[in-house]
Design a protein around this motif. Sequence first.
Motif, PDB file in Angstrom:
ATOM      1  N   LEU A  86       0.842  -1.189   0.000  1.00 41.08           N
ATOM      2  CA  LEU A  86       0.000   0.000   0.000  1.00 41.08           C
ATOM      3  C   LEU A  86       0.878   1.239   0.000  1.00 41.08           C
ATOM      4  O   LEU A  86       1.758   1.384   0.858  1.00 41.08           O
ATOM      5  CB  LEU A  86      -0.913  -0.001   1.230  1.00 41.08           C
TER       6      LEU A  86
ATOM      7  N   ARG B 240      -1.693  -7.074 -14.954  1.00 38.89           N
ATOM      8  CA  ARG B 240      -2.451  -6.673 -13.775  1.00 38.89           C
ATOM      9  C   ARG B 240      -3.940  -6.816 -14.031  1.00 38.89           C
ATOM     10  O   ARG B 240      -4.418  -6.725 -15.161  1.00 38.89           O
ATOM     11  CB  ARG B 240      -2.114  -5.240 -13.358  1.00 38.89           C
TER      12      ARG B 240
ATOM     13  N   ASP C 237      -3.635   2.602 -10.798  1.00 35.02           N
ATOM     14  CA  ASP C 237      -2.704   1.481 -10.871  1.00 35.02           C
ATOM     15  C   ASP C 237      -3.062   0.369  -9.894  1.00 35.02           C
ATOM     16  O   ASP C 237      -2.437  -0.699  -9.928  1.00 35.02           O
ATOM     17  CB  ASP C 237      -1.275   1.948 -10.598  1.00 35.02           C
ATOM     18  N   THR C 238      -4.021   0.594  -9.029  1.00 37.56           N
ATOM     19  CA  THR C 238      -4.411  -0.406  -8.045  1.00 37.56           C
ATOM     20  C   THR C 238      -4.914  -1.664  -8.737  1.00 37.56           C
ATOM     21  O   THR C 238      -5.833  -1.611  -9.556  1.00 37.56           O
ATOM     22  CB  THR C 238      -5.489   0.146  -7.116  1.00 37.56           C
TER      23      THR C 238
ATOM     24  N   GLN D 258      -0.655  -7.888  -4.509  1.00 34.80           N
ATOM     25  CA  GLN D 258      -1.580  -6.761  -4.480  1.00 34.80           C
ATOM     26  C   GLN D 258      -0.831  -5.443  -4.405  1.00 34.80           C
ATOM     27  O   GLN D 258       0.038  -5.261  -3.547  1.00 34.80           O
ATOM     28  CB  GLN D 258      -2.534  -6.880  -3.290  1.00 34.80           C
ATOM     29  N   VAL D 259      -1.187  -4.525  -5.292  1.00 34.45           N
ATOM     30  CA  VAL D 259      -0.695  -3.152  -5.260  1.00 34.45           C
ATOM     31  C   VAL D 259      -1.892  -2.238  -5.056  1.00 34.45           C
ATOM     32  O   VAL D 259      -2.828  -2.251  -5.862  1.00 34.45           O
ATOM     33  CB  VAL D 259       0.051  -2.774  -6.551  1.00 34.45           C
ATOM     34  N   THR D 260      -1.866  -1.465  -3.981  1.00 33.56           N
ATOM     35  CA  THR D 260      -2.948  -0.542  -3.679  1.00 33.56           C
ATOM     36  C   THR D 260      -2.383   0.865  -3.547  1.00 33.56           C
ATOM     37  O   THR D 260      -1.457   1.094  -2.759  1.00 33.56           O
ATOM     38  CB  THR D 260      -3.670  -0.935  -2.383  1.00 33.56           C
ATOM     39  N   VAL D 261      -2.937   1.791  -4.304  1.00 34.96           N
ATOM     40  CA  VAL D 261      -2.487   3.180  -4.301  1.00 34.96           C
ATOM     41  C   VAL D 261      -3.629   4.035  -3.765  1.00 34.96           C
ATOM     42  O   VAL D 261      -4.711   4.087  -4.357  1.00 34.96           O
ATOM     43  CB  VAL D 261      -2.078   3.651  -5.697  1.00 34.96           C
ATOM     44  N   SER D 262      -3.387   4.702  -2.663  1.00 35.30           N
ATOM     45  CA  SER D 262      -4.402   5.528  -2.031  1.00 35.30           C
ATOM     46  C   SER D 262      -4.243   6.977  -2.455  1.00 35.30           C
ATOM     47  O   SER D 262      -3.150   7.438  -2.800  1.00 35.30           O
ATOM     48  CB  SER D 262      -4.309   5.422  -0.509  1.00 35.30           C
TER      49      SER D 262
ATOM     50  N   ALA E 194      -7.619  -5.553 -12.145  1.00 39.20           N
ATOM     51  CA  ALA E 194      -8.400  -4.861 -11.137  1.00 39.20           C
ATOM     52  C   ALA E 194      -9.767  -5.527 -11.022  1.00 39.20           C
ATOM     53  O   ALA E 194     -10.220  -6.202 -11.953  1.00 39.20           O
ATOM     54  CB  ALA E 194      -8.556  -3.383 -11.496  1.00 39.20           C
TER      55      ALA E 194
ATOM     56  N   PRO F 279      -3.915   6.059  -8.210  1.00 38.77           N
ATOM     57  CA  PRO F 279      -4.961   5.130  -7.774  1.00 38.77           C
ATOM     58  C   PRO F 279      -5.413   4.173  -8.869  1.00 38.77           C
ATOM     59  O   PRO F 279      -5.801   3.037  -8.564  1.00 38.77           O
ATOM     60  CB  PRO F 279      -6.096   6.066  -7.337  1.00 38.77           C
TER      61      PRO F 279
END
Length: 121
Positions: A11, A38, A89-90, A116-120, A40, A87
Amino acid sequence: QVQLVESGGGLVQAGGSLRLSCAASGSIFTIAKMGWYRQAPGKQRDMVAEVTIGGNTKYTDFVKGRFTISRDNARNTVYLQMNSLQPEDTAVYYCLAVIRSGMTMNWGDYWGQGTQVTVSS
């Protein structure tokens, strides 16, 4: 037996960076291509970046200038350096390797377990 193990997801805040790693192991004669895809939620799995045995690279337009794919042939490892993350890219990022088995000499596609890649924001 060929196995791809991924690491490096997490994250991060928008504008941050992550580096993904994918190491292939097992009975490997050669690897023609490695890449990152990837997926989503609710969307199809899309190609992000690829690198061939000759060193040629390919990127999806959305990540050009932000992501860099590289390889370490001696270690059968591919990396994805992700900068200026957004975001959008999540997603779950999957590693792909096109491998010729050292045991059977047959070609096959092998996938990592996903990270998992999470961009806030």
